[in-house]
Design a protein around this motif. Structure first.
Motif, short mmCIF file in Angstrom:
data_model
loop_
_atom_site.label_atom_id
_atom_site.label_comp_id
_atom_site.label_asym_id
_atom_site.label_seq_id
_atom_site.Cartn_x
_atom_site.Cartn_y
_atom_site.Cartn_z
N ASP A 123 38.85 57.19 31.44
CA ASP A 123 38.77 56.64 32.72
C ASP A 123 39.46 57.09 33.66
N ILE A 124 41.16 57.03 33.44
CA ILE A 124 41.20 56.97 34.62
C ILE A 124 40.89 58.47 35.47
N PHE A 125 41.25 59.07 34.93
CA PHE A 125 40.78 60.64 35.16
C PHE A 125 39.00 60.70 34.96
N THR A 126 38.30 60.22 34.62
CA THR A 126 36.75 60.92 34.94
C THR A 126 35.62 60.49 36.01
N CYS A 127 37.16 58.85 36.14
CA CYS A 127 36.43 57.73 36.94
C CYS A 127 34.81 57.67 36.16
N ASN A 128 34.13 57.70 35.08
CA ASN A 128 33.13 57.66 34.30
C ASN A 128 32.76 56.03 33.39
N PHE A 129 33.22 55.35 34.57
CA PHE A 129 33.22 53.88 33.76
C PHE A 129 32.42 53.57 32.66
N ASP A 130 32.67 52.43 31.96
CA ASP A 130 31.50 52.19 30.76
C ASP A 130 30.82 50.61 31.85
N TYR A 131 31.54 49.95 32.85
CA TYR A 131 30.99 48.48 33.10
C TYR A 131 30.97 48.86 34.69
N THR A 132 30.32 47.75 35.37
CA THR A 132 30.19 47.49 36.58
C THR A 132 30.87 47.07 36.99
N SER A 133 31.59 45.81 38.20
CA SER A 133 32.29 45.30 38.43
C SER A 133 31.86 44.11 39.25
N ILE A 134 30.26 43.58 38.46
CA ILE A 134 30.08 42.23 38.43
C ILE A 134 30.91 41.84 37.04
N GLU A 135 30.22 43.14 36.02
CA GLU A 135 30.76 42.57 34.41
C GLU A 135 32.23 42.43 34.71
N VAL A 136 32.92 43.08 35.56
CA VAL A 136 34.39 42.61 35.06
C VAL A 136 34.12 41.59 36.02
N LEU A 137 34.00 40.99 37.13
CA LEU A 137 34.49 39.71 37.91
C LEU A 137 33.55 38.24 37.14
N ASP A 138 33.19 39.20 36.24
CA ASP A 138 31.71 37.51 35.81
C ASP A 138 33.05 37.03 34.71
N GLU A 139 33.41 37.71 34.02
CA GLU A 139 35.17 38.26 32.79
C GLU A 139 35.78 37.34 33.27
N THR A 140 35.93 37.70 34.75
CA THR A 140 37.48 37.11 34.39
C THR A 140 36.98 35.80 35.63
N LEU A 141 35.97 36.01 35.79
CA LEU A 141 36.10 34.52 35.89
C LEU A 141 36.54 33.50 34.84
N LYS A 142 35.85 33.93 33.92
CA LYS A 142 35.86 32.81 32.98
C LYS A 142 37.78 32.72 32.35
N ILE A 143 38.61 33.42 32.21
CA ILE A 143 39.56 33.90 32.79
C ILE A 143 40.05 32.92 33.36
N VAL A 144 40.27 33.31 34.73
CA VAL A 144 40.59 32.38 36.16
C VAL A 144 40.25 31.25 36.55
N ASN A 145 38.99 30.80 35.90
CA ASN A 145 38.86 29.20 36.11
C ASN A 145 39.61 28.39 34.86
N GLU A 146 39.53 29.31 33.83
CA GLU A 146 40.46 28.16 32.51
C GLU A 146 41.93 28.22 32.69
N VAL A 147 42.90 29.34 32.83
CA VAL A 147 44.20 28.98 33.48
C VAL A 147 44.39 28.61 34.66
N PHE A 148 43.93 28.03 35.69
CA PHE A 148 44.12 27.79 37.01
C PHE A 148 43.83 26.76 37.44
N LYS A 149 44.19 25.47 37.15
CA LYS A 149 43.56 24.61 37.23
C LYS A 149 45.12 23.68 37.86
N GLY A 150 44.77 22.18 38.62
CA GLY A 150 45.78 21.33 39.13
C GLY A 150 46.59 22.02 39.73
#
Length: 316
Positions: A123-150
């Motif tokens: 997709d870096i050539f075509t920019c025809n992405f399989d996912y929307t930004s909201i999908e990426v943000l939601d999944e990123t939040l799962k990682i961030v909120n599990e990792v960064f604590k305290g």
């Protein structure tokens, strides 16, 4: 605080420190670095580390969602998957970022940088992405909120031109930021990454105005931009190029061949050149800016001092 990006290597410490001592007289106060396996952690204590850029997986969403069919489309075989992720289990992402978080605290980093983005290689050539930004943000939040604590350093989320955090959409940016549970949080504005989202920009003067407009459009969120990566592109209308030949060549290569083509493409897209625009105007428009990092390309330590000094001329 003004720093520059630098990844230490074995045998460079003495030469680096001599250059750094001279750059301190120009206002440089440290480096932003990446912690990796190439050096033991204690080696970083010899360097003036202010920020740690956490490891970045450009392609990770399929692996995180355990869609191994798509993972194999991009990495082909078990060896390719293991070389990239070091495991077949999604939990490796959590383990990796947790270790980076702890290591950054051990070397007393002031801030961390986390990329919020996902893109598949094709997709870096075509920019025809399989996912929307909201999908990426939601999944990123799962990682961030599990990792960064305290307690820990300031956690800055960096914009990229791929789906995720681009800092171009106020509502999406607010949506993500409000859902991050870690208290010491903010944004890092990468200049070349935001320029890359608008292919019609033809000069640094146009880039200045475009970035200033984007800062304004973030409304009250711009007070959380605590960091900036200063870097520029070459304005050769690279985005307007027909990439059909590159895509054809890329499709016929093995994994190593594909990676070389992808890497060359990214170097053209985001070459980390000197930003030659009105940086003083732009930086003054960020009310709570704490960390300015010169994220520049230099071929060797011999060119480091020259590149940093030249970029500083556009800030002073």
């Amino acid at each position: 605080m003004i720093s520059f990006s630098f990844i230490p290597k074995n045998g460079e410490e003495e030469k680096f420190l001599k250059i750094y001592e001279k750059l301190k007289n120009e206002g440089i106060t440290g480096i932003e670095t990446i912690i990796g396996d190439h050096l033991p952690l204690e080696s970083y204590e010899k360097y003036p580390v202010k920020g740690v850029h956490l490891l970045y997986y450009p392609t990770w969403l399929e692996f995180w969602r355990e869609d191994m069919e798509k993972v194999r489309e991009d990495f082909y075989d078990d060896e390719g998957i293991l070389n990239y992720y070091r495991s077949f289990k999604k939990e490796i992402l959590l383990e990796t970022f947790k270790k980076q978080f702890e290591d950054a605290k051990k070397i007393k980093a002031k801030y961390l940088v986390f990329h919020v983005s996902h893109v598949r290689p094709k997709d870096i050539f075509t920019c025809n992405f399989d996912y929307t930004s909201i999908e990426v943000l939601d999944e990123t939040l799962k990682i961030v909120n599990e990792v960064f604590k305290g307690d820990g350093p300031l956690l800055l989320f960096e914009n990229l031109p791929w789906p995720g955090l681009t800092l171009k959409d106020y509502e999406l940016t607010k949506y993500f930021f409000e859902r991050v549970k870690y208290e010491k949080k903010g944004f890092l504005l990468d200049l070349s990454h935001i320029i890359c989202t608008e292919k019609n920009i033809k000069s640094f003067q146009e880039a200045d105005q475009y970035i200033l407009n984007k800062i304004k459009e973030l409304k009250e969120l711009n007070k959380f931009i605590y960091g900036v990566h200063i870097n520029g592109i070459e304005f050769k209308n690279y985005f307007e190029k027909d990439f059909s030949n590159e895509i054809k060549e890329w499709s016929s290569e093995d994994r190593n061949g594909k990676f070389k083509i992808e890497w060359e493409h990214m170097k053209n897209l985001d070459p980390h050149k000197i930003y030659r625009g009105n940086l003083k105007l732009m930086l003054n428009d960020l009310p709570n800016l704490k960390y300015i990092n010169l994220e520049l390309n230099f071929q060797s330590l011999d060119y480091l001092e020259e590149v940093v000094r030249e970029q500083l001329n556009y800030i002073k």
